[in-house]
Enzyme design. Structure first.
Site, PDB file in Angstrom:
ATOM      1  N   HIS A 192     -31.598  22.536 -14.356  1.00 50.75           N
ATOM      2  CA  HIS A 192     -32.107  22.176 -13.024  1.00 50.75           C
ATOM      3  C   HIS A 192     -32.292  23.418 -12.155  1.00 50.75           C
ATOM      4  O   HIS A 192     -32.112  23.363 -10.939  1.00 50.75           O
ATOM      5  CB  HIS A 192     -31.163  21.171 -12.339  1.00 50.75           C
ATOM      6  CG  HIS A 192     -30.910  19.940 -13.156  1.00 50.75           C
ATOM      7  ND1 HIS A 192     -31.932  19.131 -13.601  1.00 50.75           N
ATOM      8  CD2 HIS A 192     -29.758  19.381 -13.625  1.00 50.75           C
ATOM      9  CE1 HIS A 192     -31.414  18.132 -14.299  1.00 50.75           C
ATOM     10  NE2 HIS A 192     -30.117  18.266 -14.334  1.00 50.75           N
TER      11      HIS A 192
ATOM     12  N   ASP B 178     -21.911  12.794 -10.416  1.00 53.82           N
ATOM     13  CA  ASP B 178     -22.480  12.635 -11.756  1.00 53.82           C
ATOM     14  C   ASP B 178     -21.485  12.021 -12.739  1.00 53.82           C
ATOM     15  O   ASP B 178     -21.328  12.504 -13.854  1.00 53.82           O
ATOM     16  CB  ASP B 178     -22.979  13.997 -12.276  1.00 53.82           C
ATOM     17  CG  ASP B 178     -24.005  14.620 -11.349  1.00 53.82           C
ATOM     18  OD1 ASP B 178     -23.624  15.028 -10.237  1.00 53.82           O
ATOM     19  OD2 ASP B 178     -25.188  14.712 -11.731  1.00 53.82           O
TER      20      ASP B 178
ATOM     21  N   HIS C  20     -24.290  19.686 -14.442  1.00 57.90           N
ATOM     22  CA  HIS C  20     -23.047  19.123 -14.986  1.00 57.90           C
ATOM     23  C   HIS C  20     -22.042  20.211 -15.306  1.00 57.90           C
ATOM     24  O   HIS C  20     -21.668  20.443 -16.464  1.00 57.90           O
ATOM     25  CB  HIS C  20     -23.367  18.257 -16.197  1.00 57.90           C
ATOM     26  CG  HIS C  20     -24.325  17.151 -15.869  1.00 57.90           C
ATOM     27  ND1 HIS C  20     -25.131  16.538 -16.791  1.00 57.90           N
ATOM     28  CD2 HIS C  20     -24.613  16.556 -14.676  1.00 57.90           C
ATOM     29  CE1 HIS C  20     -25.866  15.606 -16.192  1.00 57.90           C
ATOM     30  NE2 HIS C  20     -25.574  15.616 -14.908  1.00 57.90           N
TER      31      HIS C  20
END
Ligand SMILES: [Fe+2]
Length: 462
Positions: A328, A168, A357
């Protein structure tokens, strides 16, 4: 008097019981007290030096390499020429001053809404010697640029090898810090990239110029060591409102994977062997239900893993199966239900995921006993199970996932909302040293670490 004594005893017992209970509840789970300052992660402007276009007419840019076959004797070299197709030739050799070998690749181009890509070249160099430094040049006949890479040692059970893990990443100032921090670790030889590359889709009309700028940004690493690619949701670029109905279009044109070599039928799931590791890459955003191509490929792939040859079995996937952040949450659940019993059966050592993240490492746990009616739906310790690591902390524009579920689940060993990268250093067939490095620390400092013992070669208690 007796009554008061009994009460005192009862209070003492209750206190003791609650202490034991809370100790049990917290067992093993550490939520770091450190938290990086919160605030937006800002993309670096397009005129930043990290995005600089190389000088010279039609100069090759966005150079990147990845493994080109199963065993590591081949490398795929990719680059973009902006003005005209130019040459798809790679000159290479073991002497810096004598690039005596040549391979010719092909170029491709794609359109995405109102964007037209440059000329994207891919050239697979085969029959390379193991454990050898090669120099190579692209842009033959125009503006030549030179780089080098080192092939891995021949596959074998005791071959030491060091992988970096990044996910990411994006292209913010924090992304740049993550990449620089990773580069400061001189041991790492290959990046296991767990998905979500450029975040171009966050821009109006998925501005694909941000795919180009990202590839120029990471070139300082990707041109010199292979990055093993996993596709994430930001690679989908599925946007019917723009007339873009082909999932993964930019990713597929720009980043090749050696999927055919491992009998896969699509570039998003495949495997490679590298040194003493067998690496399986899965796709969270391709079908994985029973009978699908990905399901059937994995079903056939796992029995092929030879732990006498590659003792370490590593899986890369974008969406984590175990995640105790409020971001998520449970998105990886359906894939977990499909594949987790296999991961336990085949004793996968570690699963690296991104998407969230932040950073998190699990204990060895599994949750495979549930059968709809038996209520056994809580993860339990299981020494045959993988360790699950979420490393979606590259530093992209969407910022940190700082909000965690409370209390920390017992399966979660360590979690921290900071940006960073990880290093998986295989020592031999029995031991590997894993470290996670938050951006704020020096290379030598490990924010989290764990010794992995290989259960195929050592009893789990060692
Ligand atoms: Fe993601």
């Amino acid at each position: 008097m007796e009554l008061r004594k009994n009460m005192r005893n009862s209070i003492f017992l209750i206190l003791l019981a609650s202490l034991v209970l809370s100790a049990t509840r917290c067992k093993g789970g550490v939520t770091s007290t450190y938290r990086r300052r919160l605030g937006a992660s800002v993309d670096m402007p397009l005129d930043s030096d990290v995005f600089r276009v190389p000088t010279g007419y039609n100069a090759p840019q966005q150079v990147h390499i990845t493994q080109g076959d199963v065993n590591g004797n081949a490398v795929i070299v990719s680059w973009v020429t902006p003005d005209e197709p130019g040459s798809s030739v790679v000159l290479y050799g073991t002497s810096k001053h004598n690039l005596d070998k040549m391979e010719t690749g092909k170029h491709t181009q794609y359109k995405y809404y109102n964007y037209t890509s440059g000329f994207i070249h891919h050239c697979t160099i085969r029959h390379l010697k193991f454990d050898t430094k090669y120099y190579y040049a692209v842009g033959i006949g125009q503006t030549v640029r030179k780089f080098w890479f080192k092939t891995p040692p021949e596959v074998g059970p005791d071959v030491p090898y060091t992988f970096g893990i990044i996910g990411d990443l994006g292209q913010t100032y924090d992304s740049n810090t993550t990449l620089s921090h990773y580069e400061s670790n001189r041991k790492a030889e290959t990046v296991l990239y767990v998905g979500d590359l450029s975040y171009a889709d966050n821009y109006p009309d998925h501005d694909n110029n941000r795919w180009d700028s990202w590839a120029r940004f990471v070139e300082r690493s990707t041109a010199y060591q292979p990055w093993i690619w996993t596709a994430g949701n930001h690679e989908l670029d599925f946007e019917p409102s723009l007339g873009e109905k082909e999932p993964f279009k930019p990713f597929k044109h720009r980043y090749l994977t050696p999927y055919r070599a491992s009998d896969s039928t699509a570039p998003f799931w495949y495997s490679v062997k590298r040194a003493s590791a067998h690496i399986i890459v899965l796709s969270s955003y391709s079908a994985y239900g029973k009978y699908t191509p990905q399901y059937r490929w994995l079903e056939e792939e796992l029995p092929k893993v030879n732990r006498s040859e590659t003792p370490w079995l590593i899986v890369l996937v974008h969406s984590p199966w175990y995640n105790s952040y409020n971001y998520h949450y449970m998105e990886g659940e359906t894939m977990r239900v499909m594949f987790e019993p296999w991961f336990v059966q085949y004793k996968v050592d570690v699963v690296f995921a991104g998407h969230v993240h932040a950073y998190e490492r699990s204990h060895r746990i599994s949750d495979i006993a549930y059968n709809i009616v038996n209520k056994n739906c809580t993860p339990v310790p299981n020494e045959d199970a993988p360790v699950y690591i979420t490393i979606g902390d590259g530093g992209n524009i969407e910022g940190l996932a700082a909000n965690m579920t409370e209390p920390q689940p017992s399966y979660s060993a360590y979690r921290e909302a900071s940006f960073g990268h990880a290093i998986f250093e295989i020592k031999n067939r029995t031991h590997a040293h894993y470290t996670w490095h938050r951006n704020q620390d020096g290379e030598k400092v490990a924010g989290d670490e764990e010794w992995f013992t290989n259960r195929h070669w050592l009893p789990a208690s060692n």
